[in-house]
Scaffold this active site. Structure first.
Site, short mmCIF file in Angstrom:
data_model
loop_
_atom_site.label_atom_id
_atom_site.label_comp_id
_atom_site.label_asym_id
_atom_site.label_seq_id
_atom_site.Cartn_x
_atom_site.Cartn_y
_atom_site.Cartn_z
N SER A 60 0.83 -1.21 0.00
CA SER A 60 0.00 0.00 0.00
C SER A 60 0.87 1.25 0.00
O SER A 60 2.02 1.25 0.44
CB SER A 60 -0.90 0.01 1.22
OG SER A 60 -1.73 -1.12 1.23
N1 SAH Z 1 -1.09 -4.77 4.23
C1 SAH Z 1 -0.36 -4.76 2.97
C2 SAH Z 1 -1.30 -4.63 1.79
C3 SAH Z 1 -1.33 -5.91 1.04
S1 SAH Z 1 -2.39 -5.95 -0.36
C4 SAH Z 1 0.69 -3.65 2.99
O1 SAH Z 1 1.12 -3.25 4.04
O2 SAH Z 1 1.14 -3.22 1.94
C5 SAH Z 1 -3.73 -6.92 0.27
C6 SAH Z 1 -3.42 -8.36 0.59
O3 SAH Z 1 -4.66 -8.94 0.99
C7 SAH Z 1 -2.91 -9.22 -0.56
O4 SAH Z 1 -1.68 -9.78 -0.22
C8 SAH Z 1 -4.00 -10.27 -0.75
O5 SAH Z 1 -3.51 -11.54 -1.13
C9 SAH Z 1 -4.64 -10.30 0.63
N2 SAH Z 1 -6.01 -10.82 0.68
C10 SAH Z 1 -7.02 -10.63 -0.20
N3 SAH Z 1 -8.14 -11.26 0.21
C11 SAH Z 1 -7.82 -11.88 1.39
C12 SAH Z 1 -8.55 -12.72 2.31
N4 SAH Z 1 -9.83 -13.04 2.11
N5 SAH Z 1 -7.90 -13.16 3.41
C13 SAH Z 1 -6.61 -12.85 3.64
N6 SAH Z 1 -5.86 -12.08 2.80
C14 SAH Z 1 -6.46 -11.60 1.69
#
Ligand code: SAH
Length: 209
Positions: A60
């Site tokens: 993000s």
């Molecule tokens: N928190 C991260 C953002 C990651 S992007 C940061 O600091 O940059 C969002 C993430 O959510 C992805 O890795 C994706 O695989 C995960 N995701 C999507 N749906 C999900 C679910 N139902 N359960 C767990 N993770 C999920």
């Protein structure tokens, strides 16, 4: 790769974007964002942009990480937080400095393995990573002082409000094309929803990979 000056610039930019919580700003200035992305992209690590982290996912944008952290930081107690969507663990590392324990769930096994190694290398020892579909939260470990969802659900994830402690906050993006950041705050048996700002997250998906 990252000088104290680069990180100080990031903090000043976040301040200019309206982030006010000094603790969050201090932590954002400490966490080496370049450690969370591929070396080939590390020259962009401190730009205010999301970046690819493999598996079709992204890290993000610093502003939104700071914004969600700031909303989470002002709960009455900072014992345990739940993050849904670990990704590369950048938000996790920041939450780990704000809360006693972080529980974080990721549905992509490859990301869980990489991130577990990365966080241990960086000395983050109070984050528990779990490979699962996080949509249902972690009822067995509830209540949480804050719950952050870092992927966008199509509808408000009301099932998670039962896992908030009194005074706790659920912070999440909702929507598909037009997403919005929202917060639901628990006060006793009442829940208050606040609509915050336009955002752009990867979608919350079901099942594990
Ligand atoms: N928190 C991260 C953002 C990651 S992007 C940061 O600091 O940059 C969002 C993430 O959510 C992805 O890795 C994706 O695989 C995960 N995701 C999507 N749906 C999900 C679910 N139902 N359960 C767990 N993770 C999920």
């Amino acid at each position: 790769m990252t000088s104290a000056r680069t990180r100080a610039r990031l903090v000043e930019r976040l301040r200019g974007q309206g982030i006010q919580n000094e603790l969050v700003l201090q932590i954002m200035g400490q966490i080496p964002r370049h450690e969370f992305i591929d070396e080939a992209l590390s020259h962009k690590a401190y730009d205010d942009t999301s970046l690819p982290i493999g598996f079709g996912q992204t890290i993000s944008q610093p502003y939104i990480v700071a914004r969600m952290s700031e909303l989470a930081a002002t709960v009455p107690e900072r014992k345990q937080v739940l993050e849904i969507g670990t990704g590369c663990g950048y938000q996790t590392a920041i939450l780990a400095k704000l809360f006693k324990t972080v529980h974080t769930i990721e549905r992509i096994g490859g990301l869980v393995r990489n991130t577990r190694d990365r966080l241990s290398r960086l000395g983050v020892h109070n984050a528990r990573l779990r490979h699962a579909d996080g949509s249902l939260g972690l009822p067995d470990l509830a209540p949480f002082d804050a719950i952050l969802i870092t992927a966008a659900a199509p509808i408000v994830p009301e099932n998670l409000i039962n896992q908030l402690s009194d005074g706790g906050r659920l912070i999440f993006p909702v929507g598909s094309q037009n997403q919005e950041l929202r917060m639901i705050e628990r006060q006793g048996e009442s829940y208050f929803e606040t609509r915050l700002e336009k955002v752009n997250f990867v979608p919350l998906l079901t099942g594990v990979l």
